[in-house]
Design a protein around this motif. Structure first.
Motif, PDB file in Angstrom:
ATOM      1  N   VAL A  30       0.523  -1.416  -0.048  1.00 22.09           N
ATOM      2  CA  VAL A  30      -0.160   0.345   0.247  1.00 22.09           C
ATOM      3  C   VAL A  30       0.859   1.014  -0.061  1.00 22.09           C
ATOM      4  O   VAL A  30       0.785   2.030  -0.677  1.00 22.09           O
ATOM      5  CB  VAL A  30      -0.717  -0.177   1.139  1.00 22.09           C
ATOM      6  CG1 VAL A  30      -1.892   1.184   1.283  1.00 22.09           C
ATOM      7  CG2 VAL A  30      -1.930  -0.977   0.931  1.00 22.09           C
ATOM      8  N   LEU A  31       1.704   1.160   0.742  1.00 20.21           N
ATOM      9  CA  LEU A  31       3.097   2.274   0.934  1.00 20.21           C
ATOM     10  C   LEU A  31       3.452   2.655  -0.200  1.00 20.21           C
ATOM     11  O   LEU A  31       3.698   3.909  -1.006  1.00 20.21           O
ATOM     12  CB  LEU A  31       3.897   2.188   2.259  1.00 20.21           C
ATOM     13  CG  LEU A  31       3.308   2.347   2.952  1.00 20.21           C
ATOM     14  CD1 LEU A  31       4.511   2.180   4.664  1.00 20.21           C
ATOM     15  CD2 LEU A  31       2.710   3.559   3.606  1.00 20.21           C
ATOM     16  N   HIS A  32       4.278   1.527  -1.353  1.00 22.42           N
ATOM     17  CA  HIS A  32       4.662   1.870  -2.447  1.00 22.42           C
ATOM     18  C   HIS A  32       3.932   2.615  -3.285  1.00 22.42           C
ATOM     19  O   HIS A  32       3.603   3.324  -4.420  1.00 22.42           O
ATOM     20  CB  HIS A  32       5.547   0.607  -2.635  1.00 22.42           C
ATOM     21  CG  HIS A  32       7.103   0.156  -2.190  1.00 22.42           C
ATOM     22  ND1 HIS A  32       7.796   0.759  -2.192  1.00 22.42           N
ATOM     23  CD2 HIS A  32       6.567  -0.401  -1.025  1.00 22.42           C
ATOM     24  CE1 HIS A  32       8.395   0.243  -0.836  1.00 22.42           C
ATOM     25  NE2 HIS A  32       7.900  -0.854  -0.837  1.00 22.42           N
ATOM     26  N   SER A  33       2.498   1.573  -3.526  1.00 25.21           N
ATOM     27  CA  SER A  33       1.436   2.325  -4.356  1.00 25.21           C
ATOM     28  C   SER A  33       1.290   3.962  -4.560  1.00 25.21           C
ATOM     29  O   SER A  33       0.486   4.115  -5.152  1.00 25.21           O
ATOM     30  CB  SER A  33       0.216   1.332  -4.289  1.00 25.21           C
ATOM     31  OG  SER A  33      -0.080   1.694  -2.826  1.00 25.21           O
TER      32      SER A  33
END
Length: 63
Positions: A58-61
């Motif tokens: 989620v963070l990378h997205s």
């Protein structure tokens, strides 16, 4: 929600319910995933590892 449910059930001693909640989440993303056979602390660690992996995705997205 499945991870919260899985962790709560595992901590309460309902390992079958925890495994099923984890399966419902992961099997929708990975058709080859099979129901976990982990128990006790190993099951809790599997759930927490899944939480961390999904959180990182989620963070990378968002970046």
């Amino acid at each position: 929600m499945y991870l919260i449910e899985a962790e709560a059930k595992a901590l309460a001693g309902n390992e079958a319910g925890a495994r099923q909640a984890l399966f419902q989440l992961i099997s929708t993303r990975d058709a080859s995933y099979t129901l976990s056979t982990n128990s006790g602390q190993n099951l809790i660690e599997e759930i927490r590892l899944t939480e961390n992996e999904l959180g990182e995705k989620v963070l990378h997205s968002l970046i």
